[in-house]
Design an enzyme around this catalytic site. Structure first.
Site, PDB file in Angstrom:
ATOM      1  CE  LYS A 124       4.620   1.733 -46.354  1.00  0.00           C
ATOM      2  NZ  LYS A 124       3.574   2.652 -45.798  1.00  0.00           N
ATOM      3  CD  GLU A 155      -0.634  15.116 -57.628  1.00  0.00           C
ATOM      4  OE1 GLU A 155      -1.434  14.343 -58.195  1.00  0.00           O
ATOM      5  OE2 GLU A 155       0.439  14.732 -57.127  1.00  0.00           O
ATOM      6  N   GLY A 212       1.881   6.648 -55.319  1.00  0.00           N
ATOM      7  CA  GLY A 212       1.946   7.748 -54.364  1.00  0.00           C
ATOM      8  C   GLY A 212       2.513   8.989 -55.027  1.00  0.00           C
ATOM      9  CD  GLU A 221      -0.781   5.983 -60.563  1.00  0.00           C
ATOM     10  OE1 GLU A 221      -0.649   7.232 -60.742  1.00  0.00           O
ATOM     11  OE2 GLU A 221      -1.588   5.505 -59.771  1.00  0.00           O
ATOM     12  N   GLY A 233       8.046   8.697 -54.783  1.00  0.00           N
ATOM     13  CA  GLY A 233       8.400   7.758 -55.839  1.00  0.00           C
ATOM     14  C   GLY A 233       9.864   7.845 -56.216  1.00  0.00           C
TER      15      GLY A 233
END
Length: 489
Positions: free
Chosen positions: A183, A394, A237, A259, A242
């Site tokens: 996906k 981030e 992502g 990750e 996550g």
């Protein structure tokens, strides 16, 4: 498999790819928006909950009763070599798609597009190294350590490096003997569907082994993390999503590989020689790579007082020279952000940083004359405190945060003052000293004097995830379950 033929463009009107067939979507179609033009250049098929379930069922059948898991490593390697060759043959078409769909520029092509073909060929080689290993120890008889494919793997990929991540995860899962439901992000659906087309037209991978669905609804996407027929979820992502994936997969104890995000530090030691070449690399690795939309960016730059003003001044001059614009222009060095929402998010981060006392050295706004497209200037912020939001969160945009440090211990403490731990860098004249600092940073991979890790496991500490991608045979082992077999001597 059909032979190589004159290709149509990979920018096409796709259906869903389930069990080796193209199927009309039950949830209609949604627009695929080019971040450079803000216009829809294609539509993508919306997979319903039922259709995602059909894709999972197809992958389950292909693993339990189909030929893939029972094929020899050599046979699977042959299919992956076919995929690598086809990706190489069609790299120009994937690059054209990448320019439209996620704003890939010419200076990113090798890492975003061309490298994917060689990943498939490398996975083919690794698949033939999967053999039972004898284990020595206390006790009678012999022990064999065998690794077996997990089964059905759902692969969930982001929009920033969609093609290479689609291919990398698919390679490792298939080389290990699994079947897959892929996906891609709803912001880059054609990246996954174009890959399905290459697999369908140019490889002997059996039906059901690879399925690609592009749901836009959360319920349909969530099924890939909750359905008991799925054995593993491989996700790249944000850390927030996550954590949701981890929670959803926990109910059936699926194996997971995450990750996630990063807020990595690049440390320049006081004995480093500051060359122009080094600064260009710093700016790319810390700020301008894919418009700052990369989890591996070293978006915190740590400088000693003796270097601070000189390095900042030179980086500002370089940042102002970066050509921002249309990714189809071969001279453009930095393209757009993926969406208006992402640009708004970056602008909000910069505004809050300035309110918190940061100083704007350059950038901080939309480029002049770029009224169309989700563009944002390379931005450098100074006078930042280590605990401030801009130093902790981030941004996922072309924003470099500069922090001062007193000595090596202070630099290590600032670098480790993060909920993330994905990448990093240390620059110094004394390599042993730089290596000593690098060893103290809590991160998954780190470069010393611009030399990053080679074919090594890739992943992070803390909220940057767990499990490791790549890294030779270990990357395949992530998609396998170890089994110990005791045998009489």
């Amino acid at each position: 498999m059909t032979g190589l033929q004159t290709p149509r463009t990979l920018v096409d009107t796709y259906q869903l790819y389930i069990d080796g067939s193209w199927m009309q979507p039950q949830d209609g179609r949604y627009d695929d928006i080019s971040p450079a033009t803000e216009h829809a250049f294609a539509t993508a098929p919306g997979a319903s909950v039922a259709q995602v379930g059909e894709a999972i069922a197809a992958a389950r059948r292909a693993f339990d009763a189909g030929p893939w898991a029972s094929m020899s490593p050599q046979e699977r390697a042959g299919c992956l070599d076919q995929l690598g060759e086809a990706l190489l043959q069609h790299a120009d078409e994937f690059f054209a798609l990448s320019q439209l769909e996620w704003g890939c520029t010419a200076n990113e092509r090798v890492m975003q597009i061309d490298g994917a073909a060689y990943m498939s060929m490398r996975a083919a080689q690794l698949s033939m190294q999967l053999t039972d290993q004898p284990v020595t120890g206390i006790g009678a008889g012999t022990t064999l350590l065998r690794r077996e494919p997990l089964g059905v793997v759902s692969i969930l990929t982001p929009w920033n490096f969609p093609h290479c991540l689609n291919v990398m995860k698919l390679n490792n899962a298939l080389a290990a003997g699994n079947t897959v439901v892929l996906k891609p992000s709803p912001l880059t659906p054609l990246a996954g569907l174009a890959l399905a087309r290459i697999i369908d037209e140019f490889t002997d991978i059996p039906p059901g082994v690879v399925n690609v669905v592009t749901p836009s609804a959360v319920a349909a996407a969530k099924l890939l993390t909750t359905d008991p027929r799925v054995d593993m979820v491989s996700f790249t992502g944000s850390s927030a999503v996550g954590c949701q994936v981890m929670s959803a997969a926990g109910a059936t104890m699926k194996r997971i590989l995450l990750e996630c995000g990063g807020k990595s530090a690049s440390i320049i030691l006081d004995d480093a020689e500051i060359t122009d070449e080094m600064l260009v690399k710093l700016l790319f690795d810390c700020c301008s790579l894919h418009a700052g939309q990369a989890c591996i960016l070293q978006s915190r730059l740590l400088l000693p007082a003796s270097k601070h003003d000189d390095v900042v001044d030179r980086l500002v001059a370089l940042a102002r020279e970066i050509k921002v614009g249309d990714p189809t222009d071969p001279d453009v060095q930095m393209g757009p952000l993926i969406s208006a929402e992402q640009r708004d998010r970056v602008e909000a981060h910069v505004s809050r940083a300035l309110e918190d006392g940061a100083a704007l050295a350059t950038g901080g706004r939309r480029p002049a004359g770029r009224d169309v497209g989700f563009y944002f200037e390379p931005t450098i912020l100074t006078e930042v405190q280590p605990d401030s939001a801009i130093a902790q969160e981030e941004v996922f945009g072309p924003v470099l945060t500069v922090l001062r440090y007193r000595d090596d211990d202070d630099a290590v403490a600032i670098a480790n003052n993060s909920q993330y731990g994905l990448s990093g860098a240390v620059w110094g004249g004394d390599v042993n000293r730089a290596l000593g600092v690098a060893r103290r940073i809590r991160t998954g991979q780190i470069a010393v004097n611009g030399i990053g890790p080679g074919d090594a496991p890739f992943g992070g500490f803390k909220l940057s995830g767990f499990g490791r991608e790549g890294g030779g045979i270990g990357g395949l082992h992530q998609y396998m379950e170890p089994k110990a077999i005791g045998m009489p001597a």
